[in-house]
Every structure is written in C-alpha cells, then in structure tokens.
Design an enzyme around this catalytic site. Structure first.
Site, PDB file in Angstrom:
ATOM      1  N   SER A 257      80.202  -5.820   6.096  1.00 29.29           N
ATOM      2  CA  SER A 257      79.653  -6.309   4.843  1.00 29.29           C
ATOM      3  C   SER A 257      78.613  -5.297   4.398  1.00 29.29           C
ATOM      4  O   SER A 257      77.669  -5.016   5.138  1.00 29.29           O
ATOM      5  CB  SER A 257      79.016  -7.680   5.086  1.00 29.29           C
ATOM      6  OG  SER A 257      78.283  -8.087   3.956  1.00 29.29           O
TER       7      SER A 257
ATOM      8  N   LYS B 247      83.793  -5.231   2.878  1.00 30.41           N
ATOM      9  CA  LYS B 247      83.346  -6.256   1.924  1.00 30.41           C
ATOM     10  C   LYS B 247      82.103  -5.729   1.242  1.00 30.41           C
ATOM     11  O   LYS B 247      81.209  -5.207   1.908  1.00 30.41           O
ATOM     12  CB  LYS B 247      83.073  -7.555   2.688  1.00 30.41           C
ATOM     13  CG  LYS B 247      81.996  -8.477   2.126  1.00 30.41           C
ATOM     14  CD  LYS B 247      81.906  -9.756   2.936  1.00 30.41           C
ATOM     15  CE  LYS B 247      80.507 -10.358   2.884  1.00 30.41           C
ATOM     16  NZ  LYS B 247      80.372 -11.533   3.779  1.00 30.41           N
TER      17      LYS B 247
ATOM     18  N   LYS C 282      78.960  -6.570  -1.633  1.00 31.49           N
ATOM     19  CA  LYS C 282      78.254  -7.629  -2.346  1.00 31.49           C
ATOM     20  C   LYS C 282      78.348  -7.344  -3.835  1.00 31.49           C
ATOM     21  O   LYS C 282      78.247  -6.179  -4.263  1.00 31.49           O
ATOM     22  CB  LYS C 282      76.784  -7.650  -1.906  1.00 31.49           C
ATOM     23  CG  LYS C 282      76.598  -8.036  -0.442  1.00 31.49           C
ATOM     24  CD  LYS C 282      76.858  -9.508  -0.229  1.00 31.49           C
ATOM     25  CE  LYS C 282      76.609  -9.900   1.217  1.00 31.49           C
ATOM     26  NZ  LYS C 282      76.803 -11.347   1.443  1.00 31.49           N
TER      27      LYS C 282
ATOM     28  N   ASP D  25      81.740 -10.372  -2.114  1.00 30.57           N
ATOM     29  CA  ASP D  25      80.961 -11.591  -1.852  1.00 30.57           C
ATOM     30  C   ASP D  25      79.893 -11.719  -2.930  1.00 30.57           C
ATOM     31  O   ASP D  25      79.043 -10.843  -3.072  1.00 30.57           O
ATOM     32  CB  ASP D  25      80.318 -11.490  -0.464  1.00 30.57           C
ATOM     33  CG  ASP D  25      79.595 -12.772  -0.049  1.00 30.57           C
ATOM     34  OD1 ASP D  25      79.546 -13.723  -0.865  1.00 30.57           O
ATOM     35  OD2 ASP D  25      79.082 -12.825   1.085  1.00 30.57           O
TER      36      ASP D  25
ATOM     37  N   GLU E   8      84.349 -14.038  -2.200  1.00 34.07           N
ATOM     38  CA  GLU E   8      83.608 -15.020  -1.418  1.00 34.07           C
ATOM     39  C   GLU E   8      82.546 -15.696  -2.288  1.00 34.07           C
ATOM     40  O   GLU E   8      81.797 -15.028  -2.997  1.00 34.07           O
ATOM     41  CB  GLU E   8      82.961 -14.267  -0.244  1.00 34.07           C
ATOM     42  CG  GLU E   8      82.442 -15.132   0.880  1.00 34.07           C
ATOM     43  CD  GLU E   8      81.870 -14.251   2.001  1.00 34.07           C
ATOM     44  OE1 GLU E   8      82.324 -13.101   2.183  1.00 34.07           O
ATOM     45  OE2 GLU E   8      80.951 -14.717   2.687  1.00 34.07           O
TER      46      GLU E   8
ATOM     47  N   ASP F 186      81.852 -19.873   1.664  1.00 32.42           N
ATOM     48  CA  ASP F 186      80.856 -19.605   2.708  1.00 32.42           C
ATOM     49  C   ASP F 186      79.782 -20.696   2.590  1.00 32.42           C
ATOM     50  O   ASP F 186      79.860 -21.744   3.248  1.00 32.42           O
ATOM     51  CB  ASP F 186      80.294 -18.174   2.490  1.00 32.42           C
ATOM     52  CG  ASP F 186      79.128 -17.811   3.404  1.00 32.42           C
ATOM     53  OD1 ASP F 186      78.608 -18.672   4.115  1.00 32.42           O
ATOM     54  OD2 ASP F 186      78.697 -16.631   3.404  1.00 32.42           O
TER      55      ASP F 186
ATOM     56  N   LYS G  34      80.349 -19.597   9.728  1.00 30.26           N
ATOM     57  CA  LYS G  34      79.132 -19.078  10.354  1.00 30.26           C
ATOM     58  C   LYS G  34      78.617 -20.191  11.234  1.00 30.26           C
ATOM     59  O   LYS G  34      78.341 -21.295  10.747  1.00 30.26           O
ATOM     60  CB  LYS G  34      78.077 -18.732   9.303  1.00 30.26           C
ATOM     61  CG  LYS G  34      78.390 -17.495   8.493  1.00 30.26           C
ATOM     62  CD  LYS G  34      77.316 -17.211   7.478  1.00 30.26           C
ATOM     63  CE  LYS G  34      77.704 -16.001   6.647  1.00 30.26           C
ATOM     64  NZ  LYS G  34      76.873 -15.876   5.432  1.00 30.26           N
TER      65      LYS G  34
ATOM     66  N   GLY H 200      78.646 -13.276   9.270  1.00 30.89           N
ATOM     67  CA  GLY H 200      77.479 -12.748   9.981  1.00 30.89           C
ATOM     68  C   GLY H 200      76.218 -13.036   9.204  1.00 30.89           C
ATOM     69  O   GLY H 200      76.268 -13.286   7.995  1.00 30.89           O
TER      70      GLY H 200
HETATM   71  O1  OSB Z   1      76.902 -14.149   2.573  1.00 33.67           O
HETATM   72  O2  OSB Z   1      77.810 -13.330   4.301  1.00 33.67           O
HETATM   73  C1  OSB Z   1      76.802 -13.513   3.605  1.00 33.67           C
HETATM   74  C2  OSB Z   1      73.873 -11.664   5.209  1.00 33.67           C
HETATM   75  C3  OSB Z   1      72.841 -12.530   4.944  1.00 33.67           C
HETATM   76  C4  OSB Z   1      73.092 -13.669   4.216  1.00 33.67           C
HETATM   77  C5  OSB Z   1      74.387 -13.950   3.758  1.00 33.67           C
HETATM   78  C6  OSB Z   1      75.432 -13.086   4.056  1.00 33.67           C
HETATM   79  C7  OSB Z   1      75.160 -11.915   4.762  1.00 33.67           C
HETATM   80  C8  OSB Z   1      76.158 -10.907   5.052  1.00 33.67           C
HETATM   81  C9  OSB Z   1      75.875 -10.030   6.228  1.00 33.67           C
HETATM   82  O3  OSB Z   1      77.123 -10.691   4.351  1.00 33.67           O
HETATM   83  C10 OSB Z   1      76.944  -9.995   7.238  1.00 33.67           C
HETATM   84  C11 OSB Z   1      76.488  -9.231   8.458  1.00 33.67           C
HETATM   85  O4  OSB Z   1      75.847  -9.826   9.349  1.00 33.67           O
HETATM   86  O5  OSB Z   1      76.752  -8.035   8.511  1.00 33.67           O
HETATM   87 MG    MG Z   2      78.932 -14.749   2.274  1.00 31.83          MG
END
Ligand code: OSB
Ligand code: MG
Length: 372
Positions: free
Chosen positions: A135, A161, A163, A188, A213, A238, A262, A290
């Site tokens: 991510s 992925k 953001k 995401d 996402e 999520d 998660k 994560g």
């Molecule tokens: O939406 O998946 C998410 C990190 C913090 C809060 C929300 C998210 C995330 C990530 C990080 O996408 C995923 C990672 O741990 O690498």
């Molecule tokens: Mg997410």
C-alpha cells in the site's frame, strides 16, 4: 492458563517514510503493545489504533484507558483454556475493537506458545507461503509515487495499491497505467468520495483495477451496494466491516465483491475467522489489511493470512518498508517472488526483541488482579 498479569506499553517508532491517506499524514507510529503473563508463558498483541480517531473512532489513548479500566480486569486472574474463549469475556464492552483485539490476540499467542504449536495452525491456516502486496500512500508528487512503485515492483510485490482522494486520483492512475499497463493495481479511497461522485468513480473503470477500496462513507454498506451496481470495478470494503454480520450484509446486498480483513478493526482473531468463513461461503475472496504494524502485529497478520480464503495479496509487507529496525527477530522478509514464507516455530515464529522494546518504550503499566 491463568492470566496473572498484563503489561501495557507504548512505543514511539519513527517510520522510514511518511504515510499519507485521504485523512492524515503520519511520520511516527505510537505502538501499543499488550503482553499477557500466564504461568511462565507470555503472549504478545499489538493495538493498531492510531494517534487520532481518523481511521476509526479509536485512538492510542482511548485504547489504553479501555484496556486498563475494562478489558484487562475482565480477564485478570481468570483461567483461560484458549484464546478464543477470551472473546466472550470482553464482549460486555461495546465497540473498542482494536483494544479488544490486542488483548485477545495476545492470549491466542500465549496459547500457541504454551501448546508449543505455530499460531497459524491454531488459527486453522493451511497456506505455507502467502502472496503479498504493498500500500503506497499519497506522495508529494506523481514522480515520487512512480519511483516508489518501481522499487516495489522490483522487490517482487504482487499487487500495488495506491491511496486516492479527489485531486489525487485520475491523473495518478493514468500515469501508472501509461507506464505499467498490466500490473495488478488497486486503489484505496478511505471514504474520500460520496454517491454524488458516481460518474467520476465510473471513470476509474478504464484502469482495469483489481478493486477500489472503501470509496464511500466509513460507516456505510447500503450505498456501496448502490454504487457497486454502477461500476465495473469491484468494490472492496474496509472501514465499514466490524463483524461477521456486517460482512454478511455486505456480501448479501452486493456492496462489495472483495473484502479486506484487519484483525484490529474486527476485534481479534475469533471475529476475523468468522468473517473469513462468511466470505468463503459466499465465494467472496478476502485479503489481510495492514495498519503500519510493528513486527508484533505484522507476525499476527501473517498467521491470519494462512487461512484458505485469503487468496488475494495482502498489505503485509517487509519490516524494512516501515522501520529502520523492527522489534522482532527475524524481521519480516519478502521473497523475490513477492511472498512471505510461513515459519513453523511455536507461536508466531518470530521472537520479540524485548531489549529493543524496552528502549523504545515511552509509557508502561503492569496490571495485576485486584490492583487499581
Ligand atoms: O486503509 O488500509 C488502509 C494504513 C493506515 C490506515 C488505513 C490503511 C492503511 C494502509 C497501510 O493502507 C497498509 C500497511 O500497513 O502497509
Ligand atoms: Mg483501506
């Protein structure tokens, strides 16, 4: 095993690179660790709540207080046969799932160590090798993002992925696809859009994404079902999924075709397994999300990812993407094929580096039976 004491610790861990989502940018992780002490055996858990209530309504300080006042007293002094048994003992507390997960998972960890079996087997996992993805947060420029993607692809990761948010979406996806037409790509939004933007979201279909996402509100399922009917791209939920009933509603209404689990968001391993089973029964694939975990939470994510329906690459990547030095030994490593090999030693298969944990600790409290 009798729960004799619980140690709560807050660690400060600087990230090697800032992480930005549609709701916040963070540079340092406040890591909350729970250790359960059970007749000579210890189990570790990590609370994934963030410094502020922006991803969910929990945050580091709320989790600390909930644990010391309500959750720890519910299990201290009790004899627990299995980690799974602890979930009903914590259920009187409503919500606060990340706080609950840290404690419940520490007890699963202790159970696995006490029985001298790998945690993944205790969770009824079957995979010996799990596929992983990354991510990548919002960057200062698209060039910087493309550089990062290039590095992660070279490392072997099987899914990228990124953001997105209004203003950091179409032109970003366009540039990525112009350079890499065929990689497995997803995005995401962390709830950055509304149903009024359906037409805009429909234009994402041209990028052949594995999924989008959580495009809409963090607490919504119903309108995601409406949106999914308008999109070719699969929606993955999520934030909206807190328990197995949420998952059932989401798949039954068609609000998503993929689900991210998660373990912190859903309150611990027992609920995560239930959600996994609901999705498997509906033939909806899941993957492990994560939360920028330290090695303790990361090792738990790896164990969970061995369940059969975790068939898509998760956000479970190598320690060194996050930390100069991780608090487990060995650190989490990813093969050139973009997989993590499952370790067979008892418990998580990773040893907690207590000396380093102690060095990074900025707050500590030991809870015992009867103590206030
Ligand atoms: O939406 O998946 C998410 C990190 C913090 C809060 C929300 C998210 C995330 C990530 C990080 O996408 C995923 C990672 O741990 O690498
Ligand atoms: Mg997410």
């Amino acid at each position: 095993m009798k729960v004799e004491a619980i140690t709560l610790r807050e660690l400060q861990m600087p990230l090697v690179h800032f992480f930005e989502t549609s709701f916040a940018r963070i540079n340092t992780r406040r890591v909350l660790l729970v250790t359960v002490h059970c007749e000579g055996v210890e189990g570790w858990g990590e609370c994934v709540a963030d410094d502020g209530p922006f991803y969910s309504d929990e945050f580091t300080d709320s989790a600390w207080l909930t644990t010391t006042r309500f959750l720890a007293p519910a299990v201290l002094g009790k004899t627990i046969v299995s980690g799974r048994d602890s979930a009903p003992m914590l259920s009187r507390v409503r919500g606060h799932r990340m706080a609950k997960a840290a404690l419940e998972n520490a007890l699963w960890d202790a159970e696995a160590r006490q029985r001298q079996i790998p945690l993944w087997k205790l969770l009824a996992g079957t995979r010996k090798e799990i596929p992983t993805g990354v991510s990548i947060g919002i960057q200062d420029s698209i060039e910087q993002l493309l550089e990062k993607i290039e590095i992660e692809l070279a490392a072997g990761y099987r899914r990228i992925k990124v953001k997105v948010k209004p203003g950091w979406d179409l032109k970003v996806l366009e540039r990525i696809r112009a350079r890499w037409a065929d990689i497995v790509l997803s995005c995401d939004a962390n709830s950055a859009y509304t149903l009024d933007e359906t037409e805009h979201l429909r234009t994402f279909d041209q990028f052949n994404l594995l999924m989008i996402e959580q495009p809409l509100w963090n607490d919504d399922i119903y309108y995601h079902a409406r949106l999914q009917k308008e999109l070719r791209t699969s929606i993955c939920l999520d934030e909206s999924i807190h328990h197995a009933r949420d998952a059932a509603q989401a798949v039954e209404t068609g609000a998503c075709r993929i689900l991210n689990i998660k373990v912190g968001r859903v309150g611990g391993f027992s609920e995560a397994i239930k959600i996994h089973d609901v999705c498997r029964n509906h033939k909806v694939p899941v993957w492990c999300g994560g939360m920028l975990e330290s090695g303790v939470g990361r090792a738990h994510n790896i164990a969970l990812s061995t369940l059969e329906n975790f068939s898509l690459p998760g956000d479970v990547s190598a320690s060194r993407r996050y930390w100069k030095e991780d608090i487990i030994d060995p650190e989490v490593q990813v093969t050139p094929q973009g997989t993590i090999l499952i370790r067979d030693d008892p418990g998580t298969g990773y040893r907690v580096r207590e000396d380093l944990v102690e060095k990074l600790t900025v707050r500590k409290e030991i809870l015992r039976t009867g103590a206030k």
